[in-house]
Each structure stands twice: as C-alpha cells, then as structure tokens.
Design an enzyme around this catalytic site. Structure first.
Site, PDB file in Angstrom:
ATOM      1  CD  GLU A  19      -2.326   2.561  -3.377  1.00  0.00           C
ATOM      2  OE1 GLU A  19      -3.434   3.350  -3.590  1.00  0.00           O
ATOM      3  OE2 GLU A  19      -1.940   2.547  -2.176  1.00  0.00           O
TER       4      GLU A  19
ATOM      5  CG  ASP B 101      -1.857   1.140   1.390  1.00  0.00           C
ATOM      6  OD1 ASP B 101      -2.503   1.337   0.544  1.00  0.00           O
ATOM      7  OD2 ASP B 101      -1.684   2.008   2.190  1.00  0.00           O
TER       8      ASP B 101
END
Length: 722
Positions: free
Chosen positions: A450, A397
C-alpha cells in the site's frame, strides 16, 4: 557460605544479570551449596533422586540455603512448603544449562535469525529430561528481567532470568510450566523501575482488554498440501487475482475462526473471488483500530479463538481453492506501556530520536529500521505468518509512511538523510530484505504494497534496485475514478481524463486496483452512495464501474458489503448489512442483482486470459475510444498472450447510444456480447445487443473495420469475437 550483600540486594531487586551464579547447586570444598529463592514459602528442602530430604535454612526475604555433603546431585528437586500447609515438589530452574546455543545468539545479535520465533518467546519443551517451558526475551538495556505468571501467583521475585551477554537476550527454563499458562516479563529498566510486559513473541494472548501472554503449543494437522504445492505455478502478476477484503471480526459479528471456517469459504467461492484479504489478524488492544495498532505480532487475535482455530480458517479456505492474504503492519505500533514501547526502559523497538519515533498521524511509534534486532523481529514475523499459518500473501500497510522521513511532518520536524534527502534508507533496506527473504524462503507467497506516492521501483526486483514487492495498490486510479463517478453525468465530460490517466503509468509497476475499507469509512459513505442521482442511477453507475474495474489493467480488490451495494458505510461493530438481501426487504432484488453481477464478473474474469495474462505488459491493452468525453464513453481492447481480444465499452451517460461506431481488429469478423451490466438479472433495464455484431468495412478509430453496438445507459459491455 554467606551471600554477599550486594548480590543479595541485586537478586531481590530483580537486577542481577546472572542469578544462576547465586541460585541452584554449586560445588564447595567438601560439599555442595544449594540456594533457592521462594518468597512466598516458609520452608524449602532438597529432595535427592533416592527420596532423601535435606531442609534448607531460611535467610529471610524468601532465600533459603544449605550445604549438602558430596558433589552436586545429577538430579534433585525442591520441596517448597507454604504457610497454609501445602507443598510443591518441583525441579530447580537454576540447575539447568541455557536453552539457547551460540548460533542462536550470534544470529540474533546479527539480526539474521530467520526463525526468530523459535528462539525467543515461550516454548514448552523437555530440557535435560525435564518438561517445562523455556522463556527468552530481548531487552538489551534492562537491569534485569524476571518471569511472572499465574504459576508464580504473579509474583516474579522467584524467577529472575539470566543475561546471555552482548546478545541482549534474557533466558530461563522453568520446569512444570505447561501450555495454557499465563505469563509476562517483569522488566527492570535503566531507571530502576519495574514494568510488566507482554511477550513480543507470544504466540497466543489473553482476549483484550486482558493483556497477558499465554504459553502455546500447536497440535494442528494441516490438510492443504495440494494447495501449497501448486499455488506458485505462475507469477501473480500474470495470473488471475480477484480479492475479497474483509474484517474477520465483523464479517458476520459473533463468529469466531471456527465458524468463519464453516461459512466464509463457501461464500467466497460462490462469488468467484480467488483470494481473501484479512484485515490485520495480529493481536491488538483496541478493536476500533481494526487491527492496525498491533501489540502482539506473533499472535492471532484471541477475540475470535485460539491460534489453531485461525489455522483451521486458513486451511478451510485453501481446501476450497481460495488464497489468503493478511494485512501486515510494520509501519508503527502503539504506545501501551505493557507492550513494545520503551520495552527495556529505553527506546528499544522505536527510533531513539523522537523526531523519528513519533508517528504524527496515528499517535503511535515507528520502528527503528536501522537496528538489526528490530528488523529481525519484523522480517521473521513476515516469515512466521507464511510458514506457520500458510498464508499466501502479505499486504504491507502504510509503506509510504516508512519510505519518507518527512511523511506528515512539517519544516523543522524531521531530519534529512546523510545525503540531504527525504528518503529513509533504513526503511528501504528493510523492505528490500523483507521481500527478498519472503520470496527466497516461501515459494508462491507474494507481497503487496500500500504505497501512495510515485516512488520508483516498488515492484521492481531487489537485485535491480527495487523494493521487491509483487504488486502495488493503485491508489491514484482509485481516487481518480471515484471522483469521476461522483460527478453528475452532465459534468463528467470535464473530468474524462480521470478515467484514462492511469493508462499513462499503468505499466510502470504491477498494480492492484483497490476499493478497500478505507473508501467506505469515516464519513465517506458506501461505494454505491458515492454515485449521483436516484437509487436506480446509483446502482447502474456502480454496476458500470465494477464492469470497468474488472476489465481495467491490474488485479482487483473489493471490500465486504460492496459486493451487494449496501447503502451505509462500514461499521466494525455491525459489519455488512446482510439484511438488505433478505426476502422480506423491499429492495432485496436490487442488492442481489449487484451481488450476481460480481459473481458473473469473477467467473468470466477467470475464464478470460485477456483480462489478466498481460496485465503488466503494454501489449495486453489498446485504446479504441479514449477521447469520447462528450459522450461519457470509453472503449478499449484487452489481449491474451495468444492475441485473443476482449472489447470493453463503458457508457457513463444515462442515455442509450444507438449504433455507436467502434473500430475493431480486422481479423475478427463478428463480435458477441458476453457481459452487459444493464442485464435485468443484475437489476438493469435490459438494453442489449442480442445478435452478433458483424464487422463492417467502415474505418473507425484507426481500424479498417468497425461495429456499431447499442450502448445501454450507465453500463459496461464486454464483447468477444463470435
């Protein structure tokens, strides 16, 4: 022998680095001094192996001591009496040697202990023939650390830990503590204040809002050996990958890991997804963070069950032929004063410079990636999920927030690196170490970034200077295409480039196309609600878009609820709107149609190597019609390694286009429609090409032959050689 006043004060204050030098059994000329610290007791005696007892004299403040004749007994126990008349017979924690060896401490100090979770934390074990739990925690600047828990009535005074020198580790073996015991560390900071801290390496926690750590020992027996043996048969970027993202706590609210293990694999397998991606499973205090503010990196959230229950879920998915990715959050952590923040009274896990420590977007702290012990916590944690929980991939993330020193910071709020740039070299080095280590130790496991910028080499191998990820989320594709679909068809001609632009950089990285939870929260609405027009047109647009997405270069990810076109954005409290599929719902057929299309897309995708074999190779793609902006039409070819083509045609106009001429390879004499998002089975109007389309010697789009299919309104067609 009198206890020196300074040692006594430090011991009682929880600030002594070597309590084992004061407590336990120590030889004296002509005898053995035994000293114990039991603050709640009113009497203590030593029991020798032969059963004889010697009472200890009370010194006040819970201290007891006596001199026994002869050398220290090889084995003795303490008989501890309490004012209510009860007695506890226990081995003395301060007669045991350290449970960590020199190699462990060396690797910890170097930041290279790849199985760090086996060294730090709480581990039930038998030490020197005695059953108990060994506790170890890294707190390099603490004045002292004590273990406390339900086994001490949450009074930590009796169990000060010893410092293991320059490693910064504190350690203690506590006899009799068994799995299931609650505990925390009482840390005395540099300013002399005490804080109760959850164990950063706890493998099990209390259910939030409770915050204690739990001593855990797994007895799970895995049944996924066949899956693990074959999962790495081909690189992920050359194989099929279709991901169903879900929030485990709200997929069907009320289900725990064990119930999910019964229901989720069958659902995902029926729809044909190859993998699930679980939003962060690690423990987090605030459910509304969806797991993105982690306090227990080594513990699956207790909201849904025990750690072995989570293993059961992963195992069930594997045995159903479904891979498991977990969302992993190394970019930041919350400021809760019982967790990682200022763990030993100083910036321990976070960067010491507030301009580097504070994350401006989320009210959290950023890790100090330049500190070896912090990197070790994170790299070992990635390995932990892969090795202990058998996960097949990590979706990392917020990578961009790690890579840039000025991320979400204004002028004067950040410091450049040593070369005057905005890149964070510590984060780059950390990510490279992470990926290289995971790939070396865990064959078949892949990592996904990401990463929302144009950082060069996200999926380039680390040995060639890249970050080493296997895949990168193509957030540019997602933003561009959703903006296009949000326009009324009459205006789409002016935004046609948004649907084609991704092909300018499609082969610069190995991409995954994400329609994730981020696109259906915070007022953004559900996927189907982003489309203009009435309900029929919205569903048609959605079906056409999904057909386009599944055939575009790159793997694909779809968030739960969007597979059946739910109308409301996601709520982590309510979960997907399953009720729209119920027989008594007036539009159930509409939603089932979209779900049936997703199933068809996945199954045809798996059976069509042209859609995944050359995803990262320009030879796998060719435009047929990229410039038909006025028609709202796109057409392109996908190729398998053996050259087998698939023709994809998208009509994002609400009108039927008859005899729409498209150039095709001359080696294919006829083409057959194999998928049509306008099929009545999916809720469409049924405009189709039922008969094979013969190639005609009419040049078009740079090809010597062409076909002239009918294009349904707001629909995507897949055609293959007949």
């Amino acid at each position: 022998m009198k206890l020196p006043a300074q040692d006594r004060a430090l011991l009682l204050a929880g600030a002594h680095h070597d309590p084992h030098a004061l407590l336990g059994a120590h030889p004296l000329p002509g005898g053995t001094l035994v000293r114990a610290l039991r603050p709640l007791a009113d009497r203590v005696a030593v029991r020798r192996p032969d059963g004889s007892r010697t009472p200890l004299t009370g010194l006040g403040d819970g201290l007891f001591q006596a001199v026994l004749p002869g050398p220290p007994p090889a084995d003795y126990q303490l008989v501890v009496g309490y004012p209510d008349g009860t007695e506890l017979v226990t081995h003395d924690p301060y007669r045991f040697l350290p449970t960590l060896g020199e190699l462990d401490l060396h690797l910890i100090a170097e930041g290279r202990h790849e199985r760090l979770w086996e060294a730090l934390g709480a581990h039930p074990t038998t030490h020197q023939g005695v059953a108990g739990t060994r506790f170890a925690v890294w707190a390099p600047n603490a004045q002292g650390v004590r273990v406390t828990g339900d086994f001490t009535h949450w009074d930590g005074t009796a169990l000060p830990m010893r410092s293991l020198g320059a490693s910064g580790v504190w350690e203690l073996f506590v006899p009799g503590v068994r799995p299931g015991a609650l505990y925390k560390f009482e840390v005395r900071g540099v300013d002399g204040t005490h804080t109760l801290r959850a164990d950063p390496f706890a493998r099990r926690t209390e259910c939030p809002p409770a915050t204690a750590s739990i001593v855990h020992e797994s007895d799970y027996s895995w049944g996924d050996a066949d899956w693990l043996a074959t999962r790495g048969a081909r690189p992920v970027h050359t194989g099929p990958l279709s991901v169903y993202e879900l929030h485990p706590a709200s997929w069907r609210p009320g289900l725990g890991y064990r119930e999910l293990a019964e229901q989720l694999p069958a659902y995902v397998r029926d729809l044909g997804f190859t993998h699930v991606e679980l939003m962060p499973p690690a423990e987090h205090p605030f459910g509304g963070s969806w797991g993105y503010q982690v306090t227990g990196y080594y513990a699956p959230t207790a909201r849904l069950g025990r750690p072995d229950d989570f293993k059961l879920l992963v195992d069930a998915l594997h045995q159903a032929g479904i891979g498991v990715l977990v969302d992993w959050v190394p970019a930041h952590f919350p400021k809760d004063d019982w967790a990682l923040a200022a763990f030993d009274g100083t910036p321990c896990y976070e960067h010491p410079d507030p301009r580097r420590a504070e994350h401006p977007d989320w009210g959290t702290l950023e890790f100090d990636y330049g500190r070896p012990e912090v990197r070790n916590l994170l790299v070992a944690n990635a390995l932990y999920w892969c090795e202990e929980y058998h996960v097949d991939g990590l979706r990392v993330d917020a990578v961009a927030s790690m890579l840039y020193l000025d991320y979400s910071r204004g002028e004067g709020e950040w410091l450049p690196n040593a070369h005057g740039g905005r890149e964070n070299p510590d984060a780059v080095s950390f990510l490279q170490e992470l990926n290289a280590t995971v790939h070396r130790r865990c064959p078949g496991v892949f990592t996904v970034a990401e990463e929302s910028t144009a950082w060069d080499g996200v999926t380039r191998a680390t040995e060639h200077g890249g970050l080493g990820f296997d895949l990168k989320w193509n957030l540019g594709w997602m933003h561009d295409t959703l903006l296009y679909l949000g326009e009324d068809p009459v205006h789409r001609a002016w935004h046609h480039h948004r649907m084609t632009f991704a092909l300018h950089y499609a082969y610069s990285e190995n991409y995954l196309l994400p329609i994730s939870h981020d696109e259906v929260v915070h007022g953004k609405g559900a996927l189907v609600s982003k489309m203009p027009g009435d309900w029929w047109r919205r569903r048609a647009d959605l079906r056409a878009y999904l057909g386009f997405m599944w055939s575009h270069p790159g793997k694909q990810l779809l968030f739960m609820g969007q597979e059946f076109a739910q109308g409301a954005e996601w709520s982590h409290v309510e979960g997907p709107q399953w009720w729209v599929l119920a027989d008594d719902y007036v539009a159930a057929g509409d939603h089932r149609g979209v779900r049936d299309l997703v199933r068809e897309l996945n199954h045809r995708y798996l059976a069509t190597p042209a859609l995944w074999e050359l995803d990262s190779d320009p030879a796998g793609f060719a435009w047929v019609a990229a410039e038909a902006a006025g028609d709202n039409v796109l057409a392109f070819l996908r190729f398998a390694a053996d050259g087998g083509p698939l023709l994809v045609v998208c009509n994002f106009s609400p009108v039927v286009r008859h005899d729409y001429r498209l150039g095709v390879p001359d080696r294919c004499h006829a083409w057959r429609e194999t998928l049509n998002t306008d099929d009545p089975r999916f809720g469409g109007g049924g405009v189709a090409n039922p008969e094979p389309l013969k190639a005609e010697t009419i040049p078009s789009h740079g090809q010597p032959v062409s076909i002239a299919p009918t294009l349904p309104p707001l629909a995507t067609l897949w055609l293959t050689p007949a």
